[in-house]
Design a protein around this motif. Structure first.
Motif, PDB file in Angstrom:
ATOM      1  N   ARG A 186       0.822  -1.223   0.000  1.00 47.12           N
ATOM      2  CA  ARG A 186       0.000   0.000   0.000  1.00 47.12           C
ATOM      3  C   ARG A 186       0.850   1.265   0.000  1.00 47.12           C
ATOM      4  O   ARG A 186       0.317   2.374   0.026  1.00 47.12           O
ATOM      5  CB  ARG A 186      -0.933   0.013   1.223  1.00 47.12           C
ATOM      6  N   GLY A 187       2.183   1.090   0.019  1.00 48.51           N
ATOM      7  CA  GLY A 187       3.069   2.251  -0.061  1.00 48.51           C
ATOM      8  C   GLY A 187       3.125   3.077   1.205  1.00 48.51           C
ATOM      9  O   GLY A 187       3.381   4.288   1.152  1.00 48.51           O
ATOM     10  N   LEU A 188       2.912   2.453   2.358  1.00 50.96           N
ATOM     11  CA  LEU A 188       2.886   3.185   3.619  1.00 50.96           C
ATOM     12  C   LEU A 188       4.116   2.859   4.466  1.00 50.96           C
ATOM     13  O   LEU A 188       4.512   1.704   4.590  1.00 50.96           O
ATOM     14  CB  LEU A 188       1.632   2.829   4.424  1.00 50.96           C
ATOM     15  N   SER A 189       4.708   3.883   5.058  1.00 47.92           N
ATOM     16  CA  SER A 189       5.764   3.665   6.035  1.00 47.92           C
ATOM     17  C   SER A 189       5.127   3.309   7.367  1.00 47.92           C
ATOM     18  O   SER A 189       3.918   3.488   7.570  1.00 47.92           O
ATOM     19  CB  SER A 189       6.601   4.936   6.202  1.00 47.92           C
ATOM     20  N   LEU A 190       5.954   2.829   8.299  1.00 44.08           N
ATOM     21  CA  LEU A 190       5.440   2.548   9.637  1.00 44.08           C
ATOM     22  C   LEU A 190       4.864   3.808  10.269  1.00 44.08           C
ATOM     23  O   LEU A 190       3.821   3.780  10.913  1.00 44.08           O
ATOM     24  CB  LEU A 190       6.553   1.989  10.529  1.00 44.08           C
ATOM     25  N   GLY A 191       5.560   4.937  10.068  1.00 44.24           N
ATOM     26  CA  GLY A 191       5.098   6.190  10.644  1.00 44.24           C
ATOM     27  C   GLY A 191       3.737   6.613  10.120  1.00 44.24           C
ATOM     28  O   GLY A 191       2.864   7.035  10.887  1.00 44.24           O
ATOM     29  N   LYS A 192       3.557   6.496   8.817  1.00 46.14           N
ATOM     30  CA  LYS A 192       2.276   6.893   8.212  1.00 46.14           C
ATOM     31  C   LYS A 192       1.148   5.988   8.685  1.00 46.14           C
ATOM     32  O   LYS A 192       0.050   6.461   9.007  1.00 46.14           O
ATOM     33  CB  LYS A 192       2.381   6.848   6.681  1.00 46.14           C
ATOM     34  N   LEU A 193       1.399   4.690   8.712  1.00 51.21           N
ATOM     35  CA  LEU A 193       0.363   3.776   9.172  1.00 51.21           C
ATOM     36  C   LEU A 193       0.062   4.002  10.650  1.00 51.21           C
ATOM     37  O   LEU A 193      -1.099   3.952  11.077  1.00 51.21           O
ATOM     38  CB  LEU A 193       0.791   2.328   8.931  1.00 51.21           C
ATOM     39  N   SER A 194       1.121   4.288  11.432  1.00 43.76           N
ATOM     40  CA  SER A 194       0.929   4.548  12.856  1.00 43.76           C
ATOM     41  C   SER A 194       0.004   5.736  13.092  1.00 43.76           C
ATOM     42  O   SER A 194      -0.842   5.717  13.991  1.00 43.76           O
ATOM     43  CB  SER A 194       2.279   4.805  13.525  1.00 43.76           C
ATOM     44  N   GLU A 195       0.155   6.785  12.278  1.00 41.71           N
ATOM     45  CA  GLU A 195      -0.716   7.954  12.404  1.00 41.71           C
ATOM     46  C   GLU A 195      -2.170   7.588  12.156  1.00 41.71           C
ATOM     47  O   GLU A 195      -3.081   8.174  12.751  1.00 41.71           O
ATOM     48  CB  GLU A 195      -0.279   9.035  11.416  1.00 41.71           C
ATOM     49  N   SER A 196      -2.384   6.607  11.290  1.00 43.32           N
ATOM     50  CA  SER A 196      -3.746   6.212  10.929  1.00 43.32           C
ATOM     51  C   SER A 196      -4.389   5.316  11.975  1.00 43.32           C
ATOM     52  O   SER A 196      -5.562   5.479  12.314  1.00 43.32           O
ATOM     53  CB  SER A 196      -3.732   5.495   9.575  1.00 43.32           C
ATOM     54  N   ILE A 197      -3.604   4.357  12.513  1.00 42.70           N
ATOM     55  CA  ILE A 197      -4.211   3.352  13.402  1.00 42.70           C
ATOM     56  C   ILE A 197      -3.900   3.593  14.876  1.00 42.70           C
ATOM     57  O   ILE A 197      -4.391   2.867  15.744  1.00 42.70           O
ATOM     58  CB  ILE A 197      -3.768   1.928  13.007  1.00 42.70           C
ATOM     59  N   LEU A 198      -3.030   4.599  15.165  1.00 42.66           N
ATOM     60  CA  LEU A 198      -2.760   5.020  16.551  1.00 42.66           C
ATOM     61  C   LEU A 198      -2.086   3.943  17.387  1.00 42.66           C
ATOM     62  O   LEU A 198      -2.358   3.799  18.584  1.00 42.66           O
ATOM     63  CB  LEU A 198      -4.055   5.492  17.235  1.00 42.66           C
ATOM     64  N   PHE A 199      -1.167   3.196  16.757  1.00 39.58           N
ATOM     65  CA  PHE A 199      -0.321   2.273  17.506  1.00 39.58           C
ATOM     66  C   PHE A 199       1.106   2.818  17.524  1.00 39.58           C
ATOM     67  O   PHE A 199       1.514   3.566  16.618  1.00 39.58           O
ATOM     68  CB  PHE A 199      -0.313   0.878  16.863  1.00 39.58           C
ATOM     69  N   ASN A 200       1.865   2.430  18.532  1.00 40.51           N
ATOM     70  CA  ASN A 200       3.256   2.836  18.652  1.00 40.51           C
ATOM     71  C   ASN A 200       4.093   2.186  17.546  1.00 40.51           C
ATOM     72  O   ASN A 200       4.030   0.979  17.331  1.00 40.51           O
ATOM     73  CB  ASN A 200       3.769   2.420  20.039  1.00 40.51           C
ATOM     74  N   THR A 201       4.922   2.990  16.847  1.00 41.89           N
ATOM     75  CA  THR A 201       5.699   2.462  15.714  1.00 41.89           C
ATOM     76  C   THR A 201       6.711   1.402  16.159  1.00 41.89           C
ATOM     77  O   THR A 201       6.963   0.449  15.425  1.00 41.89           O
ATOM     78  CB  THR A 201       6.439   3.593  14.979  1.00 41.89           C
ATOM     79  N   SER A 202       7.291   1.573  17.346  1.00 37.43           N
ATOM     80  CA  SER A 202       8.263   0.576  17.818  1.00 37.43           C
ATOM     81  C   SER A 202       7.586  -0.775  18.014  1.00 37.43           C
ATOM     82  O   SER A 202       8.134  -1.822  17.665  1.00 37.43           O
ATOM     83  CB  SER A 202       8.906   1.041  19.133  1.00 37.43           C
ATOM     84  N   TYR A 203       6.390  -0.740  18.587  1.00 40.86           N
ATOM     85  CA  TYR A 203       5.636  -1.986  18.778  1.00 40.86           C
ATOM     86  C   TYR A 203       5.286  -2.606  17.424  1.00 40.86           C
ATOM     87  O   TYR A 203       5.449  -3.819  17.224  1.00 40.86           O
ATOM     88  CB  TYR A 203       4.373  -1.689  19.584  1.00 40.86           C
ATOM     89  N   MET A 204       4.839  -1.778  16.467  1.00 40.53           N
ATOM     90  CA  MET A 204       4.504  -2.278  15.136  1.00 40.53           C
ATOM     91  C   MET A 204       5.718  -2.923  14.479  1.00 40.53           C
ATOM     92  O   MET A 204       5.614  -3.986  13.855  1.00 40.53           O
ATOM     93  CB  MET A 204       3.957  -1.139  14.274  1.00 40.53           C
TER      94      MET A 204
END
Length: 472
Positions: free
Chosen positions: A29-47
């Motif tokens: 989907r062309g999303l970075s961890l940071g971008k997806l994190s902003e959308s789903i509100l999970f911590n990027t380190s955990y993701m």
């Protein structure tokens, strides 16, 4: 230029396979961890840990990925299959429509088959069985393996919960002949004991089963019984929030803390609501949200009965918020205020909230704050002093604080002493399967890299390698 993503090892375990699938959907989907994190509100380190297979994915995280990435339920179904114990060989091999082949379907992350490589600072190779039955070697980062230590140890070490803590649907509670409310109260104590000994992995499903039973019981109860059930629902929701907080799944922790706050409001219990607010301040601190930590703590202290233990609890968590803002002066004043409240409080033997708060606990939190402020030598001394006063029953917490002391010692330039304390924390991590200890050990492992040739440090790293390989 962005950092190259770590190679994944989908064949290492179903957990690794799921992580690889989740990353494949995200990259498609062309999303970075940071971008997806902003959308789903999970911590990027955990993701990131989940995608690498270093930590088990929660159902909430998998559902969030599935919804945000348009996976049409495939990630949820894969997660469900893994929870049901379906083997790697039976898992589907392709899910993302029309995507390019990714690591889950290739050998891009597989090492050569010539033999087991020695552990390195970048990672290590371990033998696993491939889909076709061959023994192959996969490369795993040390950090991912250390992160998986808690989950693996918990599953290996934890015995079955006692009969009182097994799933108790409404009909079973009623048919047992015991008062269902008393049984639920007793069950909660058993679950807390299991969490203290073995960590949250084995406890969360049972806690959620008890919550479902409580909600069913509320359907035909009125008056005092119904308020007692709402009171219990608050307690179980708060416990569930703590368990997810301990796992580092802060979005799920927030959800359950919000559930607890809503239930406490319906129960009309002002003291319990104040306690939940104080706990939300603690959660905000763990999430490195200093403004939220301070503001919620002040709101909790304002609601607390004067000279109550809860006022001191709230002030303690607010003090750490000031430290996260790098405000040395306000943090020091806030901890002095917390100590004053503790010294002046009227202990209420009938109140079950915050009974663990004592001078040692405040000092432990202050040591944590000193670490955030960069005073690592002061933090190490604070942890050492407070650990000696910690009650014997707080076994897993002792491991967490030993891990934090070790990290502080390493950052203060005391590598051999840090390694010695780290070995003590590692011993408790093996026994309890604590993710919080595992996260501290991962930090320690990284911090000690510059002293890897020092004998004591080498011993710690060897022991850590042995522990994570045993769980792999």
């Amino acid at each position: 230029m962005g950092q190259r993503p770590n190679d994944l090892t989908p064949h290492a375990s179903p957990q690794h396979y799921l992580g690889a699938e989740m990353r494949a959907w995200r990259t498609q989907r062309g999303l970075s961890l940071g971008k997806l994190s902003e959308s789903i509100l999970f911590n990027t380190s955990y993701m990131a840990r989940v995608e690498r297979g270093g930590q088990a994915a929660s159902a909430d995280l998998v559902q969030a990925y599935d919804d945000a990435l348009g996976a049409s339920g495939s990630l949820v179904r894969l997660h469900t299959s893994i929870l049901q114990g379906i083997s790697l060989e039976a898992l589907p091999k392709r899910d993302v429509a029309n995507r390019e082949p990714h690591v889950a379907n290739s050998d891009v992350a597989l090492a050569g088959e010539s033999g087991l490589q020695a552990p390195s600072e970048e990672g290590m190779s371990i033998p696993v069985r491939s889909d076709d039955g061959r023994i192959i070697f996969v490369s795993l980062s040390r950090r991912a393996l250390i992160g998986a230590l808690g989950a693996g140890a918990a599953i290996a070490a934890a015995p079955d919960l006692s009969a009182a803590a097994k799933a108790a649907p409404r009909s079973d509670l009623i048919a047992s002949g015991a008062d269902p409310i008393e049984l639920l109260q007793a069950t909660r104590k058993v679950l807390i004991d299991n969490d203290n000994l073995f960590g949250p992995h084995r406890v969360i499903p049972t806690v959620q089963q008890q919550l479902a039973a409580i909600k069913e019981l509320r359907a035909d109860r009125r008056g005092t019984d119904r308020r007692k059930l709402l009171h219990l629902q608050t307690q179980y929701s708060e416990l569930c929030g703590w368990l997810y907080q301990d796992l580092g799944d802060f979005r799920a922790a927030q959800h359950w803390m919000q559930e607890a706050l809503a239930a406490s409001s319906m129960a009309g219990d002002e003291e319990l609501t104040t306690y939940i607010l104080a706990r939300r301040s603690q959660l905000a601190g763990d999430m490195h949200d200093p403004i939220e930590a301070v503001d919620i703590a002040e709101a909790a202290e304002d609601r607390a009965t004067p000279k109550s233990r809860l006022a001191a609890v709230a002030a303690t968590y607010g003090a750490h918020g000031h430290a996260l803002r790098q405000d040395h002066v306000m943090a020091q004043r806030a901890y002095e205020h917390a100590r004053e409240l503790h010294a002046a409080m009227d202990a209420d033997p009938n109140s079950p909230w915050g009974v663990w708060l004592d001078a040692a606990y405040i000092d432990l939190q202050r040591a944590h704050s000193l670490s955030a402020l960069g005073d690592h030598r002061g933090a190490a001394g604070g942890f050492r002093d407070a650990i000696t006063r910690l009650p014997a029953g707080y076994h897993r917490d002792r491991g967490v604080y030993l891990g934090r002391e070790a990290v502080s010692l390493a950052r203060a330039g005391e590598p051999e002493q840090a390694a010695t304390v780290g070995l003590q924390a590692l011993s408790i991590a093996r026994e309890t399967g604590s993710d919080r200890i595992a996260r501290e050990l991962a930090q320690l492992d990284s911090t000690l890299d510059q002293w890897r040739t020092v004998p004591g440090v080498a011993d710690f790293k060897d022991a850590l390698t042995e522990a994570v390989l045993r769980q792999a």
